[in-house]
Design a protein around this motif. Structure first.
Motif, PDB file in Angstrom:
ATOM      1  N   THR A 527       0.899  -1.061  -0.037  1.00  5.32           N
ATOM      2  CA  THR A 527       0.197   0.073  -0.177  1.00  5.32           C
ATOM      3  C   THR A 527       0.744   1.179   0.116  1.00  5.32           C
ATOM      4  OG1 THR A 527      -1.726  -1.071   1.400  1.00  5.32           O
ATOM      5  CG2 THR A 527      -1.757   1.264   1.225  1.00  5.32           C
ATOM      6  N   ASP A 528       1.861   1.360   0.789  1.00  2.13           N
ATOM      7  CA  ASP A 528       2.694   2.357   0.942  1.00  2.13           C
ATOM      8  C   ASP A 528       3.360   2.702  -0.466  1.00  2.13           C
ATOM      9  OD1 ASP A 528       1.773   3.019   3.450  1.00  2.13           O
ATOM     10  OD2 ASP A 528       3.631   2.170   4.545  1.00  2.13           O
ATOM     11  N   THR A 529       3.881   1.761  -0.929  1.00  2.00           N
ATOM     12  CA  THR A 529       4.615   1.908  -2.223  1.00  2.00           C
ATOM     13  C   THR A 529       3.745   2.001  -3.443  1.00  2.00           C
ATOM     14  OG1 THR A 529       4.913  -0.563  -2.382  1.00  2.00           O
ATOM     15  CG2 THR A 529       6.481   0.651  -1.002  1.00  2.00           C
ATOM     16  N   LEU A 530       2.494   1.711  -3.352  1.00  2.37           N
ATOM     17  CA  LEU A 530       1.464   1.383  -4.321  1.00  2.37           C
ATOM     18  C   LEU A 530       2.073   0.454  -5.369  1.00  2.37           C
ATOM     19  CD1 LEU A 530       0.769   5.319  -4.863  1.00  2.37           C
ATOM     20  CD2 LEU A 530      -0.552   3.542  -3.485  1.00  2.37           C
ATOM     21  N   ARG A 531       2.415  -0.609  -4.750  1.00  2.83           N
ATOM     22  CA  ARG A 531       3.293  -1.769  -5.702  1.00  2.83           C
ATOM     23  C   ARG A 531       2.676  -3.089  -5.092  1.00  2.83           C
ATOM     24  NH1 ARG A 531       7.337  -0.459  -8.907  1.00  2.83           N
ATOM     25  NH2 ARG A 531       8.363   1.759  -8.508  1.00  2.83           N
ATOM     26  N   PRO A 532       1.562  -3.581  -5.890  1.00  2.00           N
ATOM     27  CA  PRO A 532       0.795  -4.696  -5.433  1.00  2.00           C
ATOM     28  C   PRO A 532       1.611  -5.947  -5.429  1.00  2.00           C
ATOM     29  CG  PRO A 532      -0.640  -3.429  -6.789  1.00  2.00           C
ATOM     30  CD  PRO A 532       0.778  -2.698  -7.110  1.00  2.00           C
ATOM     31  N   HIS A 533       2.631  -6.103  -6.235  1.00  2.00           N
ATOM     32  CA  HIS A 533       3.482  -7.313  -6.423  1.00  2.00           C
ATOM     33  C   HIS A 533       3.933  -7.750  -4.949  1.00  2.00           C
ATOM     34  CE1 HIS A 533       6.835  -4.660  -6.449  1.00  2.00           C
ATOM     35  NE2 HIS A 533       7.830  -5.762  -6.325  1.00  2.00           N
ATOM     36  N   PHE A 534       4.263  -6.811  -4.206  1.00  2.00           N
ATOM     37  CA  PHE A 534       4.643  -7.117  -2.808  1.00  2.00           C
ATOM     38  C   PHE A 534       3.565  -8.071  -2.026  1.00  2.00           C
ATOM     39  CE2 PHE A 534       7.287  -3.159  -3.162  1.00  2.00           C
ATOM     40  CZ  PHE A 534       8.583  -4.027  -3.045  1.00  2.00           C
ATOM     41  N   LEU A 535       2.470  -7.847  -2.329  1.00  2.00           N
ATOM     42  CA  LEU A 535       1.342  -8.550  -1.596  1.00  2.00           C
ATOM     43  C   LEU A 535       1.202 -10.004  -2.363  1.00  2.00           C
ATOM     44  CD1 LEU A 535      -0.976  -9.116   0.368  1.00  2.00           C
ATOM     45  CD2 LEU A 535      -2.419  -7.757  -1.121  1.00  2.00           C
ATOM     46  N   ALA A 536       1.180  -9.958  -3.661  1.00  2.00           N
ATOM     47  CA  ALA A 536       1.300 -11.147  -4.515  1.00  2.00           C
ATOM     48  C   ALA A 536       2.363 -12.070  -4.080  1.00  2.00           C
ATOM     49  CB  ALA A 536       1.556 -10.769  -5.992  1.00  2.00           C
ATOM     50  N   LEU A 537       3.572 -11.717  -3.879  1.00  2.00           N
ATOM     51  CA  LEU A 537       4.620 -12.400  -3.402  1.00  2.00           C
ATOM     52  C   LEU A 537       4.420 -13.107  -2.137  1.00  2.00           C
ATOM     53  CD1 LEU A 537       7.636 -13.496  -3.838  1.00  2.00           C
ATOM     54  CD2 LEU A 537       8.570 -11.303  -2.821  1.00  2.00           C
ATOM     55  N   TYR A 538       3.816 -12.366  -1.349  1.00  2.00           N
ATOM     56  CA  TYR A 538       3.725 -12.827   0.138  1.00  2.00           C
ATOM     57  C   TYR A 538       2.727 -14.072   0.180  1.00  2.00           C
ATOM     58  CZ  TYR A 538       1.206 -13.280   4.537  1.00  2.00           C
ATOM     59  OH  TYR A 538       0.666 -14.016   5.450  1.00  2.00           O
ATOM     60  N   LEU A 539       1.592 -13.767  -0.664  1.00  2.00           N
ATOM     61  CA  LEU A 539       0.498 -14.808  -0.864  1.00  2.00           C
ATOM     62  C   LEU A 539       1.197 -16.134  -1.515  1.00  2.00           C
ATOM     63  CD1 LEU A 539      -2.492 -12.767  -2.455  1.00  2.00           C
ATOM     64  CD2 LEU A 539      -2.045 -13.416  -0.065  1.00  2.00           C
ATOM     65  N   TYR A 540       2.048 -15.977  -2.491  1.00  2.00           N
ATOM     66  CA  TYR A 540       2.617 -17.169  -3.292  1.00  2.00           C
ATOM     67  C   TYR A 540       3.463 -17.872  -2.010  1.00  2.00           C
ATOM     68  CZ  TYR A 540       6.070 -19.732  -5.922  1.00  2.00           C
ATOM     69  OH  TYR A 540       6.877 -20.697  -6.594  1.00  2.00           O
ATOM     70  N   GLU A 541       4.340 -17.156  -1.221  1.00  2.00           N
ATOM     71  CA  GLU A 541       4.879 -17.673  -0.249  1.00  2.00           C
ATOM     72  C   GLU A 541       4.064 -18.407   0.963  1.00  2.00           C
ATOM     73  OE1 GLU A 541       7.637 -14.512   1.341  1.00  2.00           O
ATOM     74  OE2 GLU A 541       8.873 -14.797  -0.653  1.00  2.00           O
ATOM     75  N   LEU A 542       3.117 -17.591   1.259  1.00  2.00           N
ATOM     76  CA  LEU A 542       2.226 -18.288   1.988  1.00  2.00           C
ATOM     77  C   LEU A 542       1.570 -19.506   1.684  1.00  2.00           C
ATOM     78  CD1 LEU A 542       0.301 -18.188   4.777  1.00  2.00           C
ATOM     79  CD2 LEU A 542      -1.321 -16.800   3.212  1.00  2.00           C
ATOM     80  N   ALA A 543       1.057 -19.564   0.263  1.00  2.00           N
ATOM     81  CA  ALA A 543       0.653 -20.818  -0.016  1.00  2.00           C
ATOM     82  C   ALA A 543       1.817 -22.066   0.019  1.00  2.00           C
ATOM     83  CB  ALA A 543       0.142 -20.577  -1.700  1.00  2.00           C
TER      84      ALA A 543
END
Length: 592
Positions: A527-543
């Motif tokens: 959110t702070d960087t306006l870069r959604p790929h950080f969230l996508a990477l987290y979700l991939y690692e979580l999975a």
């Protein structure tokens, strides 16, 4: 014990408290808390080393002093250790992990925890912005999906978000379009596929009006009539706008996007002259070679590149409209933040826009909102050039999304045929699954990339069940739902058995729990960087961590306390994956 959503913020505050208690200059101390390498702990504070160097102190001794002064509540939740020359590692104790998982058990709780970050702020997000009377093509994809994800991230973090589609619905192209419309209109084609027909008419009008020709002058006169408010010309323009918006909305519906406003260039047409008048009155704009410009001599790149706000022929341009738009968003929407998404080629324009607005607002006492020009790279084909059809034409976004669904349908149908007869989906169900998987695959393939980079468009990769793809994440959620179906309960109905859960114990249980509590950090970074790929990477690692847990630790065991805690981990993983994908605009499935 208070269980905070943002654990890193707790550590930051506790360290500042400890520094003050230890008699250290707290005003000049920055803890610099961040997510740690899992081998070292959950969080790491890196600020001790820099502070010690500045003040000629022993960093390890300073770290020991700070750890000793930490509040008891923090000591109860974390194990601490000093690494290297003075880094402090914080590792959550199993009981603290368990408390966090029990506290944040719904999307409402997660959102409530996140909402303090941007609470009370209003953000206008300007994205997609196609041109009227033209079909949306693959080049419009990134702005649409990245913009929607940014909207959702900001909303989840507490902001009021206003989605504005700043359409290109005014300007010189309409003179040529009207010229073509009056000569070569095919009414049947207009009824059948209006955008394609308007594109054809514009192309004919453009080809028939070369520079210096009498025909070009006729087209210009059509534009003059439109700008002067000629009734027939305005009715044609309204027709072009209406059919365009209808076509755009069909695509936005597929992408689950809905705008609050369609305030295109035409909306600001009567607001341009007051902007120019005020800029001149304030001494910010001046005449130069017949044009009206704003100079920025203090800027190294723009010292000799003025910002043209009115062309030498007296016509307004993008700069004029964008300044009027900025003013409207501040005065009408009371925007605290403005985000505009375009490709990187417009970077200079928006940097000069921000410089001009800052000087303008400062002179008038207006508040300058936080302004972010969010840029992105190109979508590339296998030849590493912008994605085109085999004939070299631009790929239409409607056709791209349709192909995504068809390709997904083929894969789903093949997988379905291999299922036991009693468990097979109907064709209608296969179509519904293919819609979510196909569209989601296209969205996620874009969002999982750093937006600043170009990315290679590959059907095989984006529809794969392996790797960082939407199908992989969607399948992880479906697998969790299948466990709950076997258990005979819903993930949201765990409250009755959660109290029976025993403490987390195995390495894979603890690793999964540690990943789950990092969701706030991934959310805040994206959110702070306006870069959604950080969230996508987290979700991939979580999975991935969930898969390791599921392979190592059987969930539906006979031991009730163990079964309960593992079902709890499954439920929280499903909740976090669902929440994260929804924030990216990707819709999820219970079965696939």
């Amino acid at each position: 014990m208070h269980v905070s959503f943002n654990i890193a913020a707790d550590i930051d505050a506790a360290m500042k408290t400890a520094v003050a208690a230890a008699g250290i200059d707290a005003a000049s101390f920055a803890p610099e808390v961040r997510t740690a390498d899992p081998r070292n702990g959950d969080f790491q504070a890196n600020g001790v080393l820099a502070f010690a160097k500045r003040n000629k102190q022993n960093p390890r001794a300073l770290a020991e002093q700070i750890i000793a002064a930490l509040p008891d509540e923090i000591k109860a939740r974390f194990d601490t250790a000093i690494a290297g020359p003075g880094f402090i590692n914080f590792t959550l104790k199993p009981a603290a992990l368990f408390d966090w998982l029990n506290t944040y058990d719904s999307i409402e709780k997660l959102s409530s925890g996140a909402s303090s970050a941007y609470a009370g702020q209003t953000w206008v997000v300007d994205y997609s912005s196609p041109n009227t009377a033209k079909q949306m093509h693959v080049g419009h994809l990134r702005s649409a999906v990245i913009g929607e994800a940014i909207c959702r991230l900001l909303e989840f973090s507490g902001a009021k978000v206003i989605r504005d589609n700043h359409l290109g619905d005014w300007g010189t192209q309409f003179g040529k379009l009207i010229y073509g419309y009056k000569r070569w209109l095919d009414k049947d084609a207009l009824a059948r596929d209006p955008i394609s027909e308007l594109e054809r008419l514009y192309k004919l009008g453009n080809e028939a009006t070369p520079d210096g020709s009498p025909e070009l002058e006729e087209a210009r006169q059509e534009l003059v009539k439109l700008q002067r408010g000629d009734y027939d010309s305005l009715e044609l323009w309204k027709l072009f706008s209406e059919v365009s918006k209808k076509a755009f909305d069909e695509i936005y519906k597929q992408l689950a996007i809905k705008f609050d406003h369609y305030l295109g260039e035409s909306f600001y047409n009567d607001k341009l002259q007051p902007v120019l008048d005020e800029l001149q009155k304030l001494g910010l704009a001046e005449e130069s070679q017949g044009a009206l410009v704003v100079f920025h001599p203090e800027h190294p790149r723009f010292a000799k590149q003025p910002f043209i706000v009115r062309k030498s022929d007296g016509a307004s341009n993008y700069a004029t409209t964008d300044l009027a738009t900025m003013l409207y968003r501040v005065e009408h929407f009371h925007a605290d933040g403005i985000v505009i998404l375009t490709d990187f080629r417009q970077s200079d324009h928006f940097e000069q826009l921000a410089l001009t607005a800052e000087k303008w607002f400062a002179k008038t006492g207006r508040r300058m909102p936080r302004f972010a020009h969010v840029t992105f790279g190109a979508v590339l084909g296998e030849n590493n050039k912008p994605l085109k059809t085999r004939d070299g034409d631009t790929i239409k976004l409607k056709e791209l999304l349709g192909e995504a669904e068809e390709r997904a349908y083929t894969i789903v149908s093949e997988k379905n045929a291999g299922r036991p007869k009693a468990e097979q989906f109907t064709d209608e169900e296969c179509r519904a699954i293919a819609h979510y998987v196909g569209i989601g695959a296209v969205q996620y393939a874009d969002l999982s990339q750093n937006r600043s980079s170009d990315y290679l468009f590959s059907w095989d990769k984006m529809l794969s069940l392996d790797g960082n793809t939407a199908p992989y994440l969607l399948y992880a959620i479906a697998r969790i739902h299948s466990i709950f179906r076997k258990a005979g309960i819903e993930p949201e109905a765990l409250a009755a058995i959660e109290k029976e859960a025993s403490p987390l114990e195995t390495p894979t249980e603890l690793a999964l729990a540690r990943k789950l509590v990092k969701f706030p950090d991934a959310l805040r970074l994206a959110t702070d960087t306006l870069r959604p790929h950080f969230l996508a990477l987290y979700l991939y690692e979580l999975a991935g961590d969930y898969s390791a847990f599921n392979n190592a630790d059987k969930v539906l065991v006979d031991d009730t306390p163990v079964r309960a805690r593992r079902l709890l981990l499954c439920a929280r993983t499903q909740l976090t994956l669902n929440t994260g994908l929804n924030l990216l605009g990707v819709r999820t499935l219970k079965r696939m």
